[in-house]
Design a protein around this motif. Structure first.
Motif, PDB file in Angstrom:
ATOM      1  N   ARG A  38       0.838  -1.209   0.000  1.00  0.00           N
ATOM      2  CA  ARG A  38       0.000   0.000   0.000  1.00  0.00           C
ATOM      3  C   ARG A  38       0.872   1.258   0.000  1.00  0.00           C
ATOM      4  NH1 ARG A  38      -5.007   0.017   4.061  1.00  0.00           N
ATOM      5  NH2 ARG A  38      -6.097  -1.067   2.409  1.00  0.00           N
ATOM      6  N   LEU A  45       2.187   6.826  -6.681  1.00  0.00           N
ATOM      7  CA  LEU A  45       1.121   7.765  -7.066  1.00  0.00           C
ATOM      8  C   LEU A  45       1.431   9.221  -6.685  1.00  0.00           C
ATOM      9  CD1 LEU A  45      -2.117   5.787  -6.148  1.00  0.00           C
ATOM     10  CD2 LEU A  45      -1.419   6.499  -8.430  1.00  0.00           C
ATOM     11  N   GLN A  49      -0.085  12.609  -8.198  1.00  0.00           N
ATOM     12  CA  GLN A  49      -1.031  13.408  -7.405  1.00  0.00           C
ATOM     13  C   GLN A  49      -0.574  14.858  -7.308  1.00  0.00           C
ATOM     14  OE1 GLN A  49      -1.078  10.903  -3.935  1.00  0.00           O
ATOM     15  NE2 GLN A  49      -3.019   9.960  -4.508  1.00  0.00           N
ATOM     16  N   VAL A  56      -5.137  20.554 -11.584  1.00  0.00           N
ATOM     17  CA  VAL A  56      -6.556  20.583 -11.207  1.00  0.00           C
ATOM     18  C   VAL A  56      -6.935  21.820 -10.394  1.00  0.00           C
ATOM     19  CG1 VAL A  56      -8.104  19.408  -9.576  1.00  0.00           C
ATOM     20  CG2 VAL A  56      -7.008  18.118 -11.376  1.00  0.00           C
TER      21      VAL A  56
ATOM     22  N   TYR B  17      -6.874   4.218 -13.230  1.00  0.00           N
ATOM     23  CA  TYR B  17      -6.627   4.190 -11.780  1.00  0.00           C
ATOM     24  C   TYR B  17      -5.825   5.423 -11.349  1.00  0.00           C
ATOM     25  CZ  TYR B  17      -4.792   2.573  -7.275  1.00  0.00           C
ATOM     26  OH  TYR B  17      -4.456   2.472  -5.959  1.00  0.00           O
ATOM     27  N   VAL B  18      -4.770   5.712 -12.109  1.00  0.00           N
ATOM     28  CA  VAL B  18      -3.947   6.897 -11.800  1.00  0.00           C
ATOM     29  C   VAL B  18      -4.781   8.175 -11.941  1.00  0.00           C
ATOM     30  CG1 VAL B  18      -1.951   8.256 -12.566  1.00  0.00           C
ATOM     31  CG2 VAL B  18      -1.764   5.785 -12.377  1.00  0.00           C
ATOM     32  N   GLU B  21      -6.985   8.439  -8.904  1.00  0.00           N
ATOM     33  CA  GLU B  21      -6.277   8.761  -7.663  1.00  0.00           C
ATOM     34  C   GLU B  21      -5.640  10.141  -7.666  1.00  0.00           C
ATOM     35  OE1 GLU B  21      -5.911   6.900  -4.750  1.00  0.00           O
ATOM     36  OE2 GLU B  21      -7.451   5.609  -5.613  1.00  0.00           O
ATOM     37  N   SER B  22      -5.155  10.556  -8.830  1.00  0.00           N
ATOM     38  CA  SER B  22      -4.416  11.822  -8.858  1.00  0.00           C
ATOM     39  C   SER B  22      -5.243  13.023  -9.286  1.00  0.00           C
ATOM     40  CB  SER B  22      -3.187  11.689  -9.765  1.00  0.00           C
ATOM     41  OG  SER B  22      -3.577  11.314 -11.050  1.00  0.00           O
ATOM     42  N   VAL B  23      -6.326  12.800  -9.975  1.00  0.00           N
ATOM     43  CA  VAL B  23      -7.119  13.936 -10.461  1.00  0.00           C
ATOM     44  C   VAL B  23      -8.533  13.945  -9.864  1.00  0.00           C
ATOM     45  CG1 VAL B  23      -8.065  15.095 -12.498  1.00  0.00           C
ATOM     46  CG2 VAL B  23      -5.793  14.066 -12.600  1.00  0.00           C
ATOM     47  N   GLN B  26      -9.244  14.558  -6.214  1.00  0.00           N
ATOM     48  CA  GLN B  26      -8.928  15.879  -5.664  1.00  0.00           C
ATOM     49  C   GLN B  26     -10.142  16.802  -5.633  1.00  0.00           C
ATOM     50  OE1 GLN B  26      -5.318  17.680  -6.339  1.00  0.00           O
ATOM     51  NE2 GLN B  26      -4.250  15.850  -6.984  1.00  0.00           N
ATOM     52  N   PHE B  58     -10.908  -8.813  -9.683  1.00  0.00           N
ATOM     53  CA  PHE B  58      -9.895  -9.077  -8.666  1.00  0.00           C
ATOM     54  C   PHE B  58      -8.777  -8.028  -8.718  1.00  0.00           C
ATOM     55  CE2 PHE B  58      -5.786 -11.027  -7.549  1.00  0.00           C
ATOM     56  CZ  PHE B  58      -6.028 -11.320  -6.210  1.00  0.00           C
ATOM     57  N   ASP B  65      -7.833  -1.612  -3.151  1.00  0.00           N
ATOM     58  CA  ASP B  65      -7.327  -1.900  -1.797  1.00  0.00           C
ATOM     59  C   ASP B  65      -6.031  -1.165  -1.503  1.00  0.00           C
ATOM     60  OD1 ASP B  65      -9.238  -3.592  -0.626  1.00  0.00           O
ATOM     61  OD2 ASP B  65      -8.539  -5.288  -1.828  1.00  0.00           O
ATOM     62  N   PHE B  66      -5.219  -1.012  -2.546  1.00  0.00           N
ATOM     63  CA  PHE B  66      -3.933  -0.338  -2.373  1.00  0.00           C
ATOM     64  C   PHE B  66      -4.077   1.185  -2.257  1.00  0.00           C
ATOM     65  CE2 PHE B  66      -1.555  -4.027  -4.598  1.00  0.00           C
ATOM     66  CZ  PHE B  66      -1.404  -4.683  -3.387  1.00  0.00           C
ATOM     67  N   SER B  67      -5.238   1.666  -2.595  1.00  0.00           N
ATOM     68  CA  SER B  67      -5.449   3.115  -2.524  1.00  0.00           C
ATOM     69  C   SER B  67      -5.412   3.601  -1.081  1.00  0.00           C
ATOM     70  CB  SER B  67      -6.812   3.456  -3.151  1.00  0.00           C
ATOM     71  OG  SER B  67      -7.141   4.785  -2.878  1.00  0.00           O
ATOM     72  N   GLN B  68      -4.854   4.794  -0.896  1.00  0.00           N
ATOM     73  CA  GLN B  68      -4.770   5.365   0.461  1.00  0.00           C
ATOM     74  C   GLN B  68      -6.145   5.699   1.021  1.00  0.00           C
ATOM     75  OE1 GLN B  68      -1.535   4.452   1.328  1.00  0.00           O
ATOM     76  NE2 GLN B  68      -1.777   6.208   2.654  1.00  0.00           N
ATOM     77  N   SER B  70      -8.669   3.871   0.838  1.00  0.00           N
ATOM     78  CA  SER B  70      -9.341   2.663   1.311  1.00  0.00           C
ATOM     79  C   SER B  70      -9.006   2.428   2.783  1.00  0.00           C
ATOM     80  CB  SER B  70      -8.890   1.468   0.474  1.00  0.00           C
ATOM     81  OG  SER B  70      -9.350   0.284   1.062  1.00  0.00           O
ATOM     82  N   SER B  78     -11.086  -6.467  -3.178  1.00  0.00           N
ATOM     83  CA  SER B  78     -10.837  -7.539  -4.164  1.00  0.00           C
ATOM     84  C   SER B  78     -11.987  -8.542  -4.149  1.00  0.00           C
ATOM     85  CB  SER B  78      -9.529  -8.268  -3.849  1.00  0.00           C
ATOM     86  OG  SER B  78      -8.468  -7.366  -3.835  1.00  0.00           O
TER      87      SER B  78
END
Lengths: 307, 173
Positions: A38, A45, A49, A56, B17-18, B21-23, B26, B58, B65-68, B70, B78
């Motif tokens: 994680r 990332l 970000q 953004v 995914y990126v 998470e990054s855009v 926010q 999966f 799951d790896f996202s902060q 979560s 999963s």
């Protein structure tokens, strides 16, 4: 063939579910590897970000403005009102600070002499339309103030109570052209009459033609019968110039008054004088002159060149 | 064939995914916003066969799951996404008129998304994950579902074409 494919699919599904359950179990048991995964994802990332945040930000603000349009407007109005209130408070605070400094000095002065005083704020500067120099204070007869009482400020004499009302009083300033006070020179005890001139300078007329005055002499109030209108010992000003005109019966001088009438915020009315005359106790300390460096240059003449 | 599909699908999924998470994360959208990544995974699943959908679910769930953001244990998303993607694919493949109809896909994705989120909340509660007040959770759940309903028709043509590219399909929704 189809049966075999279905079996494989089922096996795949079961494998995936078991893997997921296995991961949950490992994570709940605190296996560090998964936490590392994680963290690793987040590390990867982070640059994206950051870049995303830069890209953004303008859109985000725009979107936020749109979605919170009503709220933003209300918030702006509220902040404006708060700002205006704070500005007033700040102004009042600065004013109060200045008044506090003046008040402290007045209390020091009054305390040294043993005067019983009533402090008051200057609530009005008199109009100069009638050429009189007066102020109005926010304390009156209810505070024990009566007409013909001495008024002092942090520096010294300010004036005299001209009119006293229940909750206010009018003060004639020492700079008023009609103002007169009996003064004595600190140290030599020579006496004279000081008259206002409409500004911070005043005229001194000595009463005795045998005495003389010099620049820098400090003048204190002589005091009146029953200490009204003037209590004794209040610093008034200092002599700045001597008028030695021929034919004059007694010497006269120009006096610089201690009180700066343009910045009066707080004054004190002396409602009772001390039993013992303070004498010269209130003579302000002479200002220390700024030392001027003296540069001495020795010139050694060189021998005149000869051709 | 499988290698080609994976090599094309993986970058697409990772890119979205990126992006998520990054855009998208926010922005503070009212009602909780939307998850483009979840929408992609569900659309990908509805257009695929169940076993591929389960596999997609999966890996999508693993990334979630790896996202902060979560809060649950790794593996929770999963498991949920395996079930959600398999189910959506199963219903989709069983009903051709539904899977080939953009409106049908939109509703299917929205419903499955809502159920997946609900399952996450319920399983999270069982696993001891702090979810906040029930009312707030309900508002977020409904809000996100409505956002999904709004965003799915917009993203469906793009994701459908990308899926067609990866799986060599001539027709796209």
């Amino acid at each position: 063939m189809r049966k075999g494919s279905e079996g494989r699919n089922r096996l795949l599904l079961i494998t995936l579910v078991i893997t997921a359950l296995f991961l949950i179990t490992l994570d709940l048991r605190g296996v560090g590897l998964l936490n590392g995964a994680r963290q690793g994802t987040q590390t990867i990332l982070t640059p994206f970000q950051r870049a995303g945040n830069v890209v953004v930000a303008p859109f985000k603000n725009f979107l936020s403005d749109i979605t919170h349009l009503g709220r933003s407007r209300a918030q702006i109005e509220r902040l404006r009102a708060d700002n205006a209130k704070l500005e007033v408070q700040l102004l009042n605070r600065a004013n109060a600070d200045a008044q506090l400094i003046q008040l402290k000095s007045i209390l020091n002065l009054a305390g040294t002499a043993g005067y019983k005083i009533v402090n008051a704020r200057v609530i009005s500067q008199g109009s100069s339309q009638s050429f009189s120099q007066v102020i109005t204070i926010d304390a009156g007869t209810t505070a024990g103030i009566k007409t013909n009482m001495t008024v002092i400020s942090q520096s010294g004499l300010t004036g005299v109570v001209k009119e006293a009302y229940s909750n206010s009083a009018t003060i004639m300033l020492a700079s008023d052209p009609t103002f007169r006070i009996g003064v004595r020179i600190a140290g030599s005890q020579q006496i004279g009459i000081l008259s206002g001139r409409g500004n911070r300078s005043a005229s001194l007329q000595l009463l005795d033609n045998q005495t003389s005055v010099k620049v820098g002499d400090i003048l204190l109030s002589r005091g009146s019968v029953s200490n009204r209108p003037f209590v004794p010992g209040v610093p008034v000003g200092y002599v700045t110039a001597i008028d030695n005109s021929a034919g004059a019966i007694a010497q006269s001088a120009t006096v610089h008054l201690y009180t700066d009438f343009s910045i009066l915020g707080v004054v004190a009315v002396v409602i009772a004088a001390p039993v013992i005359n303070p004498g010269d106790a209130l003579v302000p300390a002479k200002p220390q002159p700024t030392p001027v460096p003296t540069v001495t240059i020795y010139v050694t003449p060189s021998p005149t060149p000869t051709n | 064939m499988i290698t080609r599909r994976i090599s094309i699908s993986a970058p697409i999924i990772l890119a979205v995914y990126v992006l998520q998470e990054s855009v998208i994360n926010q922005f503070h959208f009212p009602g909780g916003g939307f998850s483009l990544f979840s929408i992609l995974a569900l659309i990908w699943a509805v257009l695929s066969r169940p076993e591929i959908a389960a596999l997609c679910g999966f890996f999508a769930g693993l990334l979630m799951d790896f996202s902060q953001s979560s809060g649950g244990p790794i593996g929770q998303w999963s498991l949920i996404m395996i079930a959600a993607c398999y189910a959506i694919s199963y219903f989709g493949s069983g009903n051709e008129s539904l899977a080939s109809n953009p409106l049908g896909v939109t509703f299917l994705v929205t419903i499955v998304f809502f159920l997946a989120e609900l399952t996450y909340v319920a399983s999270g509660a069982l696993l001891g994950v702090q979810m906040g007040e029930i009312s707030q959770t309900a508002i977020t759940l409904i809000g996100m579902s409505l956002w999904t309903l709004a965003v799915t028709p917009l993203s469906l043509p793009v994701f459908s074409r990308l899926h067609g590219l990866a799986f060599d399909k001539r027709s796209a929704i």
